[in-house]
Design a protein around this motif. Structure first.
Motif, PDB file in Angstrom:
ATOM      1  N   MET A   1       9.169   4.504   1.377  1.00  0.00           N
ATOM      2  CA  MET A   1       8.290   3.523   2.352  1.00  0.00           C
ATOM      3  C   MET A   1       7.676   2.276   1.407  1.00  0.00           C
ATOM      4  SD  MET A   1       5.038   3.830   4.881  1.00  0.00           S
ATOM      5  CE  MET A   1       5.541   5.259   5.298  1.00  0.00           C
ATOM      6  N   ASP A   2       8.313   1.174   1.850  1.00  0.00           N
ATOM      7  CA  ASP A   2       7.447  -0.145   1.354  1.00  0.00           C
ATOM      8  C   ASP A   2       5.838  -0.195   1.567  1.00  0.00           C
ATOM      9  OD1 ASP A   2       9.846  -1.039   0.044  1.00  0.00           O
ATOM     10  OD2 ASP A   2      10.281  -2.231   2.040  1.00  0.00           O
ATOM     11  N   ARG A   3       5.196  -0.724   0.837  1.00  0.00           N
ATOM     12  CA  ARG A   3       3.782  -0.683   1.005  1.00  0.00           C
ATOM     13  C   ARG A   3       3.335  -2.071   0.814  1.00  0.00           C
ATOM     14  NH1 ARG A   3       0.653   2.940  -2.269  1.00  0.00           N
ATOM     15  NH2 ARG A   3      -1.039   3.059  -0.726  1.00  0.00           N
ATOM     16  N   VAL A   4       2.562  -2.869   1.467  1.00  0.00           N
ATOM     17  CA  VAL A   4       1.974  -4.227   0.964  1.00  0.00           C
ATOM     18  C   VAL A   4       0.372  -4.169   1.313  1.00  0.00           C
ATOM     19  CG1 VAL A   4       4.091  -5.573   1.970  1.00  0.00           C
ATOM     20  CG2 VAL A   4       2.164  -4.846   3.564  1.00  0.00           C
ATOM     21  N   GLY A 113      -1.891   1.048   8.681  1.00  0.00           N
ATOM     22  CA  GLY A 113      -0.952   1.195   9.630  1.00  0.00           C
ATOM     23  C   GLY A 113       0.646   0.942   9.242  1.00  0.00           C
ATOM     24  N   VAL A 114       1.465   1.244  10.215  1.00  0.00           N
ATOM     25  CA  VAL A 114       2.885   1.151   9.659  1.00  0.00           C
ATOM     26  C   VAL A 114       3.875   0.328  10.585  1.00  0.00           C
ATOM     27  CG1 VAL A 114       5.185   2.234   9.022  1.00  0.00           C
ATOM     28  CG2 VAL A 114       2.910   3.319   8.309  1.00  0.00           C
ATOM     29  N   ASP A 115       4.367  -0.603  10.093  1.00  0.00           N
ATOM     30  CA  ASP A 115       4.876  -1.439  11.343  1.00  0.00           C
ATOM     31  C   ASP A 115       6.489  -1.002  11.918  1.00  0.00           C
ATOM     32  OD1 ASP A 115       6.854  -2.363   9.461  1.00  0.00           O
ATOM     33  OD2 ASP A 115       6.428  -4.171   9.276  1.00  0.00           O
ATOM     34  N   GLY A 118       8.783   0.154   9.212  1.00  0.00           N
ATOM     35  CA  GLY A 118       8.363   1.125   8.220  1.00  0.00           C
ATOM     36  C   GLY A 118       7.697   0.661   7.059  1.00  0.00           C
ATOM     37  N   VAL A 119       6.977  -0.374   7.183  1.00  0.00           N
ATOM     38  CA  VAL A 119       6.327  -1.100   5.752  1.00  0.00           C
ATOM     39  C   VAL A 119       4.810  -0.435   6.465  1.00  0.00           C
ATOM     40  CG1 VAL A 119       5.544  -3.199   4.952  1.00  0.00           C
ATOM     41  CG2 VAL A 119       8.021  -2.890   5.789  1.00  0.00           C
TER      42      VAL A 119
END
Length: 130
Positions: A1-4, A113-115, A118-119
Motif C-alpha cells: 500500500m502506498d503511504r503519503v 484514512g485510505v482513499d 488504496g493510498v
C-alpha cells in the motif's frame, strides 16, 4: 500500500520524524513554507530534523469539534529540544489524570484514512514516553 504524509514536514519510513525549515541567519524554525523569516526578514533556510522526543509544554482537552471529529481529544504544544511543535496527544485517555504539563512524549504516526486508490494518508501525534 502506498503511504503519503498528511503534512509536507512529516517524513515517513523506518524512523518517522519531522523536518523544519531553519533560518540560516537567526535560527528561527518553521514547519510551513516561508518566503522570508518572520523573525529577521532574511530569505535563506535549510532543512533540520526535529527530535522525536520532547516535553508537553501546553495542552487543552477539546470537547467540541466539527462534525465527524471524535471528542474529547488533547491538543498540545511539545518542546522538542527547543523547537515548539503543535500536535495532538494520543494513545492515552484525554483527561488530566493521564495528561499533564512536563510529561515526556514521543512522536508517533497513525493512519488518517485510505482513499479509493488504496493510498493511505499518515498523520502524526505525540504519545506518552513512559
Amino acid at each position: 500500500m502506498d503511504r503519503v504524509p498528511l503534512v509536507d514536514y512529516l517524513v515517513l519510513g523506518d524512523e518517522p520524524h519531522l523536518v523544519a525549515q531553519e533560518c540560516t541567519t537567526c535560527g528561527a524554525r518553521y514547519f510551513d513554507r516561508r518566503s522570508a523569516c518572520a523573525s529577521c526578514g532574511l530569505q535563506e533556510f535549510h532543512a533540520v530534523d526535529i527530535p522525536t522526543t520532547g516535553t508537553l509544554r501546553s495542552f487543552t482537552i477539546v470537547h467540541s469539534a466539527a462534525a465527524g471529529v471524535q471528542v474529547p481529544f488533547v491538543a498540545g504544544i511539545v518542546d522538542c529540544d527547543g523547537t515548539s511543535v503543535k500536535g495532538n496527544v494520543v494513545n492515552t485517555p484525554p483527561d488530566p489524570e493521564h495528561v499533564n504539563l512536563g510529561m515526556p512524549v514521543r512522536l508517533t504516526t497513525m493512519s488518517i484514512g485510505v482513499d479509493a486508490a488504496g493510498v493511505e494518508a499518515v498523520g502524526y501525534g505525540f504519545e506518552p514516553a513512559n
